[in-house]
Each structure stands twice: as structure tokens, then as C-alpha cells.
Write an enzyme that holds these catalytic residues in place. Structure first.
Site, mmCIF file in Angstrom:
data_model
loop_
_atom_site.group_PDB
_atom_site.id
_atom_site.type_symbol
_atom_site.label_atom_id
_atom_site.label_comp_id
_atom_site.label_asym_id
_atom_site.label_seq_id
_atom_site.Cartn_x
_atom_site.Cartn_y
_atom_site.Cartn_z
ATOM 1 N N SER A 25 -9.492 66.108 64.133
ATOM 2 C CA SER A 25 -10.832 65.750 64.591
ATOM 3 C C SER A 25 -11.906 65.968 63.539
ATOM 4 O O SER A 25 -12.979 65.374 63.625
ATOM 5 C CB SER A 25 -11.186 66.552 65.846
ATOM 6 O OG SER A 25 -11.210 67.933 65.545
ATOM 7 N N ASP A 54 -19.256 74.286 69.615
ATOM 8 C CA ASP A 54 -17.920 74.870 69.670
ATOM 9 C C ASP A 54 -17.615 75.752 68.466
ATOM 10 O O ASP A 54 -16.627 76.482 68.450
ATOM 11 C CB ASP A 54 -16.844 73.786 69.805
ATOM 12 C CG ASP A 54 -16.843 72.774 68.665
ATOM 13 O OD1 ASP A 54 -17.458 73.041 67.617
ATOM 14 O OD2 ASP A 54 -16.224 71.705 68.829
ATOM 15 N N HIS A 84 -16.458 72.105 64.876
ATOM 16 C CA HIS A 84 -16.677 70.754 64.347
ATOM 17 C C HIS A 84 -18.063 70.641 63.714
ATOM 18 O O HIS A 84 -19.059 70.996 64.333
ATOM 19 C CB HIS A 84 -16.516 69.722 65.459
ATOM 20 C CG HIS A 84 -15.155 69.742 66.080
ATOM 21 N ND1 HIS A 84 -14.889 70.426 67.243
ATOM 22 C CD2 HIS A 84 -13.994 69.193 65.669
ATOM 23 C CE1 HIS A 84 -13.599 70.292 67.539
ATOM 24 N NE2 HIS A 84 -13.042 69.547 66.601
#
Length: 238
Positions: A58, A206, A209
């Protein structure tokens, strides 16, 4: 330069995580899988250019940011500004582990590439997967690239993890990237998230990221290593 996404939905069965979207994952969870929708067909002129393929999870896919804000697209802009003729392909898949990458790399390499940027392992570390498994899977990916696209220059993006699973595990995790790069004579990005990882304002809620600003710094880290390779005459041939 617009990156060329790869349709990856058929590979979601390889992921352990449940279905996800562009929302941010919690700091103690693994990334949610996400597939990119295909864009318009690549022009014939662009298709004839040598390819730089970013193969990762990701971080590469740009979870939580617009596709053009993810670091592969930003590297593509730098390539255009430098007058270098390459097509950028973003083959990032959210939630990807090294085992998942090992399963799909052959499908991704249906056509040869000039440069293969390998960014995997972060999810392995977050899950506490044995380092021997991570090392074996990364080596298998490297071997597959060299078999299917023997002229490709391979760039390995180093990753680090917090010491949640122990200081020794974190240290050995960091070291395995250097070991693999040395063993296989790869170009190494020592730490993909240098000056980004662990800095709250450069990461989404989070804590994993990067934000758009964080991706700009990641692109700078990648470009520092990638630019000399792209300027080598041998990098253009396929």
C-alpha cells in the site's frame, strides 16, 4: 506523467486481510487490500518506452492519497522533468505480503521491464512472519525477475519496523534487505521511509501510510537512487 496502473483484483484471493477501500487502517492492523481500477489505454508512443515497474504494497499503491500523489507518480514527474523516456507502472497492492508478491510477480512481468523497484516486506514485519520466510520470498521474487526480464535493473527498497515484536526481530528485519542486496548485487534504497517514518505530520492517522507531503519525501528518497540508473545507457534496452 500518468502512471499506468495494473488491474490486480484477481489477486485479492492471495491476501489475508479482508476487503478494504481508501480509508486508513488502524495503527496496529495490517493494510486492507485494494485494487486499482484501470485507466484509459496507454498511447502507443508511451507503450514503446522502457518501463520502470514499482512492485509493492500500500505504500507503493498510495493508500489514502490520490494516485497522482503517490510516490511512483511523483517519480514519474521527475523522470519527465529530466527528459528521460520511461513509462512508470504502479503495481502496488494494498495488504500485500512477500508471499503474495511471490505469487503474482510472474503475472506482472508478462512484458519485460527496464527497472524493477521491489518494495515488499513491511506487512510481513507487522505480522511477525518468520524472517526466514520473508527472505525466501524476496529471493524468489528476485529470481523470477531475473528469469523473466533478465536485463532489468532491480532496486530493493529497504524497510524498517518498530520494535513491537522485539529489538532483535526489528534489527534482523532491517538487515535482511542489505544482505539480499549484497548477495544479489542489487541497488539498495537503505530505508524507503527515511525522514518520513515515525513523523506524525508526514503520516496519516494510522501512523503507517504517508500523507501527500510524506510521499513527496519518499519520492525524493527513491529518485536519489533511481536517477543514476535511468541515465545509464544499458537501462534503456529491453
Amino acid at each position: 506523467m500518468k502512471t499506468v496502473p495494473i488491474l490486480l483484483s484477481c489477486w485479492l484471493l492471495f491476501l489475508v486481510s479482508g476487503c478494504g477501500n481508501n480509508s486508513q487502517s488502524s495503527a496496529d492492523s495490517v493494510e486492507a487490500p485494494e485494487a486499482s481500477a484501470p485507466t484509459a489505454s496507454t498511447p502507443a508512443k508511451a507503450a514503446s518506452k522502457p518501463t520502470v515497474l514499482f512492485f509493492g504494497n500500500s505504500i507503493t499503491a498510495g493508500l489514502g492519497v490520490d494516485p497522482e500523489q503517490a510516490f511512483p507518480a511523483l517519480v514519474g514527474q521527475k523522470i519527465d522533468s529530466a527528459g528521460l523516456g520511461y513509462t512508470i507502472v504502479n503495481a502496488g497492492l494494498s495488504g500485500e505480503t512477500t508471499a503474495g508478491g511471490r505469487s503474482r510477480v510472474g503475472w506482472v512481468l508478462r512484458k519485460p521491464v527496464a527497472v524493477f523497484v521491489l518494495e515488499l516486506g513491511g506487512n510481513d514485519g507487522l505480522r511477525g512472519i518468520p524472517l526466514s520466510d520473508t527472505r525466501r520470498n524476496l529471493q524468489a521474487i528476485i529470481d523470477t525477475v531475473r528469469q523473466l526480464s533478465p536485463q532489468a535493473k532491480i532496486v530493493l527498497a529497504g524497510m524498517q519496523i518498530p520494535p513491537n515484536l522485539g529489538v532483535d526481530y526489528a534489527a534482523q528485519f532491517k538487515q535482511l534487505y542489505g544482505d539480499l542486496a549484497q548477495k544479489n548485487k542489487l541497488t539498495l534504497i537503505p530505508f524507503l521511509l527515511e525522514n518520513v517514518g515515525g513523523i506524525a505530520k508526514l503520516n496519516q492517522r494510522d501512523g503507517i501510510h504517508p500523507t501527500p507531503e510524506g510521499h513527496r519525501l519518499v519520492a525524493r528518497n527513491v529518485w536519489t537512487v533511481l536517477q543514476p540508473l535511468l541515465r545509464e545507457p544499458t537501462a534503456v534496452s529491453q
